[in-house]
Scaffold this active site. Structure first.
Site, short mmCIF file in Angstrom:
data_model
loop_
_atom_site.label_atom_id
_atom_site.label_comp_id
_atom_site.label_asym_id
_atom_site.label_seq_id
_atom_site.Cartn_x
_atom_site.Cartn_y
_atom_site.Cartn_z
N SER A 213 1.44 12.48 -8.13
CA SER A 213 2.59 12.28 -9.00
C SER A 213 3.53 11.25 -8.37
CB SER A 213 3.28 13.62 -9.28
OG SER A 213 4.29 13.48 -10.25
N ASP A 447 -3.02 15.39 -18.62
CA ASP A 447 -1.70 15.24 -18.01
C ASP A 447 -0.67 14.88 -19.08
OD1 ASP A 447 0.48 14.67 -16.41
OD2 ASP A 447 -0.64 13.43 -15.00
N HIS A 485 -1.19 17.97 -15.11
CA HIS A 485 -0.52 17.19 -14.08
C HIS A 485 -0.71 17.82 -12.70
CE1 HIS A 485 2.23 14.14 -12.66
NE2 HIS A 485 3.04 15.04 -12.14
#
Length: 568
Positions: A213, A447, A485
């Site tokens: 991320s 995601d 995610h």
């Protein structure tokens, strides 16, 4: 003890003579790298690191002095070996800026290598670098247990000073924002190497970075800005096009003020429609969308429109609700160019609408109610909170700014300035390639926090810039279908957990140290949580643009799939 020279030999001698780091060697000069000190010597040396300083001259960017606040020998536990826990900070250079906090973990049985952990979100929390890696299979030893010296940072600000709904407030300070963008990671790496050299009497043979991320963005930024500093990088779901992403958060926030919020039942309506249209495109109807690039041509959000676009119930969507989802699944286009000439941030792929761990639309896009303004509510969608904080503190620099009035055309200069700092979109990785660096990127197609398409487009831009043959020498992009995610995935129809974990650190280390490139298909597993962590299911993780197509046999076995190109 302060170091004022970049000469490693002088650093070792000074450390030994002054006793601030080691009392293990004579002070008569450098005779080459001695063996790593014995375990007993390292145990004694650990507490002496407290009070050590590393001066600005030993750090590759303008910096304050680094100071070790504590050094504690930590006994071995079930998950971790014996190690020296070193905590410290790098002083700010300007008034009002926070120090950069760091933690360095030095195992008394060292494999000669070092690993930096990346951060997440807006950072601001000290990464202690002792946890299991992102997407690591259950039962995989942690890096510190494998013998790596590990370290992490808070990126130069303390999030505890801000409300959960104001995570970007630190960006009002230019030094803190530059540290968050890229500078803190370089500074902490340089300080860590000085301390490692003083403790073990040598620097790491390999230096790696692993992040996801925001941490994935950091990894790509390091390859682009500091190509000589890392031998290998793993970048998972990287927030590559940071500025475009955050403008997109605002785009899906605005319709929610006018009836565009979706409740849980409406989100399930979307998820079931996507599954009905796309589940079997991979040859297996199992509640998982694997053929990720083929789905958008098979499913249209407008098919869920209520009569006349009005809100008539949970089994269809109103026009404002469709506008919210169009902003999530469609592109965000700015009226001017950002760093590296980009104007558009791509939309998301279908298949991640409802995911384990409360991920999906409900966590990132909308929670079914009108967001708060100017400060969002603590349990608003994360994208709503992030977009609001970005608009108020990063761009407008006004805590009272109303996100409903945000127009990027009114902030062109500031948005472009932020893009130049934050976006890791530079496709020229030639310097990183020339120094022998290796890069593994993973994207998750379920995601909803950031678009996997941004990773696909970045990879394509690197190939266009450098050529496929050169890119193949140092870079791999893998795709984990349906993973959210955070990395997990589950069947929408059965709830069964999908195998999504893989050991990317070992793949990276093998590539760097032996030249053996990772295979075109890696095996993702679902291991039992309890020892001996038996593998319960497996599935291929294919190189982009391929996906795991079911062929025949046991659907829980990787051998029953083959990697096939996913095409629109």
């Amino acid at each position: 003890m302060e170091t004022r020279t970049s000469d490693a030999a002088a650093w070792r001698t000074t450390a030994a003579c002054l006793g601030a780091a080691l009392l293990l060697a004579g002070c008569g000069g450098d005779g080459g790298d001695p063996p790593v000190p014995a375990v007993a010597e390292l145990q004694q040396a650990c507490p002496r690191l407290a009070g050590t300083t590393v001066g600005p001259g030993a750090i590759g960017l303008p910096s304050g002095t680094a100071t070790v606040a504590s050094a504690t020998l930590v006994a071995a536990s079930a998950d971790l070996p014996e190690y020296c826990e070193v905590k410290g900070s790098i002083a700010a250079r300007t008034a009002g800026a926070d120090a950069i906090r760091f933690q360095l973990n030095l195992p008394t049985t060292w494999n000669g290598k070092a690993l930096m952990y990346g951060g997440g979100g807006f950072n601001g929390t000290l990464i202690n670098a002792t946890a299991a890696l992102r997407d690591a299979p259950a039962g995989m030893p942690r890096p510190l247990t494998q013998g790596y010296a590990t370290f992490g940072t808070d990126s130069g600000h303390d999030a505890a000073a801000y409300n959960d709904t104001d995570p970007g407030r630190f960006a009002l300070n230019d030094e803190m924002f530059a540290n968050f963008a890229h500078a803190s990671y370089k500074k902490v790496k340089d300080v860590a190497h000085r301390l490692i050299d003083g403790f073990y009497l040598r620097t790491p043979s390999q230096q790696y970075f692993f992040g996801g991320s925001e941490g994935g963005r950091e990894g790509l930024m390091l390859a682009q800005r500091y190509p000589a500093d890392f031998d290998g990088i793993v970048s998972v779901v990287p927030v590559i096009h940071w500025t475009g992403l955050f403008n997109g958060f605002i785009n899906w926030t605005k319709p929610q003020f006018n009836g565009g919020a979706l409740n849980t039942a409406e989100i399930r309506t979307v998820a079931q429609a996507v599954t009905g249209a796309c589940d079997a495109l991979d040859g297996l109807a199992d509640g998982v969308v694997n053929n990720y690039l083929a789905c958008p041509a098979r499913f249209n959000l407008q098919s869920l429109r209520c009569t006349a676009g009005a809100d008539t119930g949970d089994d269809c969507l109103s026009d404002p609700q469709l506008a919210t989802l169009a902003a999530a699944y469609g592109p965000t286009t700015l009226p001017f160019a950002l760093a590296n000439g980009l104007t558009t941030y791509p939309g998301r792929l279908f298949g991640g609408e409802i995911q384990p761990g409360s991920e999906g639309i409900g966590r990132w896009v909308t929670n079914g109610r009108v967001p708060g303004v100017p400060t969002p509510l603590a349990d608003d969608g994360r994208g709503v909170i992030y977009g609001s904080s970005y608009a108020r503190y990063v761009i407008a620099r006004d805590a009272g700014f109303d996100v409903r009035t945000f127009d990027p055309a009114n902030f062109q200069a500031r948005i472009q300035e932020v893009s130049a700092l934050m976006d890791s979109t530079n496709p020229d990785l030639s310097a990183f390639m020339r120094r022998g660096g290796k890069l593994i990127v993973r994207e998750n197609t379920g995601d909803m926090a950031q678009s996997p398409m941004a990773g696909f487009q970045y990879y394509d831009s690197v190939v266009a810039k450098m050529g496929a043959a050169d890119v193949d020498r140092f870079m791999r992009l893998y795709v984990s279908p349906a993973s959210n995610h955070g990395g997990a995935a589950a069947s929408l129809t059965t709830g069964e957990t999908v195998p999504t974990t893989a050991d990317l650190l070992s793949e990276l280390d093998r590539w760097v140290t032996t030249g053996t490139a990772p295979a075109d298909a890696l095996v993702q597993v679902r291991n039992a949580a309890a020892p001996p962590h038996a593998t319960l299911a497996s599935r291929p993780m294919c190189r982009y643009p391929s996906y795991p197509q079911y062929v025949a046999g046991d659907a829980t076995a990787a051998a029953s799939y083959r990697c096939t190109v996913s095409a629109p």
